[in-house]
Design an enzyme around this catalytic site. Structure first.
Site: not given
Ligand SMILES: NC(=O)c1ccc[n+]([C@@H]2O[C@H](COP(=O)([O-])OP(=O)(O)OC[C@H]3O[C@@H](n4cnc5c(N)ncnc54)[C@H](O)[C@@H]3O)[C@@H](O)[C@H]2O)c1
Length: 265
Positions: A21, A69, A130, A170, A174
């Site tokens: 995303i 991080d 923040r 989780y 959220k």
């Molecule tokens: N994919 C889904 O179905 C879904 C649904 C609801 C919410 N989300 C939320 O959307 C957001 C993006 O998820 P996504 O699906 O693109 O997942 P993704 O794993 O593709 O992307 C998450 C990104 O966050 C980075 N990341 C992880 N831990 C980190 C840290 N400690 N510090 C900095 N960066 C970090 C990862 O390297 C990755 O690039 C997340 O918050 C996830 O909870 C995703």
């Protein structure tokens, strides 16, 4: 993808590496005319790919990037300082960094696993939000967004609204993001900062398709949603860009669900 509006300001995006995303949000901003970016991810390699993708879409784009991080307050502070030194402002701050964690009920969950999920998802989002608000509060609105000193979009989840088996930390992380969004929206309305969040359903990203176990775990959720498919990262990015744009100038403290109907079923 629809090009909703132009974005003359600085877009800050966390979790911007990879093909999820955050990367889709970065590319959507670039496609929609944004030319100043502050991007971050914990993964240096995938962050570099997003940097390259932005440059391919908009060769004039200026990009400040840093890997680190998001749950580390020192890193977040240094990243925001770097962005402020480079651009003197942050206009759209989108917080996508997050993890899913393992499927366990509460009595089976180790404290360290609970802490990891909440430190990255909730505390990490709070730290960046923040820091972005601290910058936005000092800056004047752009002429193109006269009623907006800044726009924050936190990425929550459909699981911040409804629960799922084996996902208490989780879901709670959220839900915390959704209510933090509403609280900040109340606190910063008087500063012309809008704070909203997006609650995605199951979206096809490395988080959901990266392992067979997770895909199987999420299959029932896809089937419950009336649209019966995974969403795309670009569909979430469209919602994010709307919330950042002038077209959402009276949208405040909203949790915009992008879930193919999962939460209504
Ligand atoms: N994919 C889904 O179905 C879904 C649904 C609801 C919410 N989300 C939320 O959307 C957001 C993006 O998820 P996504 O699906 O693109 O997942 P993704 O794993 O593709 O992307 C998450 C990104 O966050 C980075 N990341 C992880 N831990 C980190 C840290 N400690 N510090 C900095 N960066 C970090 C990862 O390297 C990755 O690039 C997340 O918050 C996830 O909870 C995703």
């Amino acid at each position: 993808m629809a090009s909703l509006t132009r974005f003359p300001g600085v877009a800050l995006i966390t979790g911007a590496g990879g093909t999820g995303i955050g990367a889709a949000v970065a590319k959507a901003f670039a496609t929609s005319g944004c030319s100043r970016f502050a991007i971050t991810d914990i993964n240096e390699t995938t962050l570099a790919k997003t940097r390259q993708a932005i440059s391919e879409i908009n060769p004039q784009a200026k990009i400040c990037s840093a890997e680190g991080d998001i749950s580390d307050p020192g890193f977040v502070e240094s990243f925001l300082q770097k962005a402020a030194q480079t651009f003197q402002r942050v206009d759209y701050s989108v917080h996508c960094a997050g993890i899913l964690g393992t499927a366990q009920r509460s009595h089976e969950t180790a404290v360290k696993d609970f802490d990891r999920i909440n430190n990255i998802n909730y505390k990490g989002t709070w730290l960046v939000s923040r820091a972005a608000i601290s910058q936005m509060i000092q800056q004047d609105p752009l002429a193109e967004h006269p009623k907006q000193r800044g726009a924050i979009v936190n990425i929550a989840s459909q699981l911040g609204i409804v629960a799922r088996p084996g996902a208490a930390p989780y879901c709670a992380s959220k839900a915390a993001i959704i209510n933090m969004t509403k609280s900040d929206a109340i606190d910063y309305s008087c500063d012309d900062i809008r704070v909203n969040c997006v609650c995605p359903g199951v979206i096809a990203t490395p988080m959901t398709t990266g392992s067979r176990e997770v895909e199987e775990r999420l299959r029932p959720a896809v089937e419950i949603a009336p649209m019966k498919r995974m969403g795309t990262p670009e569909e979430v990015a469209d919602a994010v860009l709307f919330l950042c744009s002038s077209q959402a100038s009276f949208v405040q403290g909203h949790a915009l669900v992008v879930d193919g109907g999962y939460t209504i079923n």
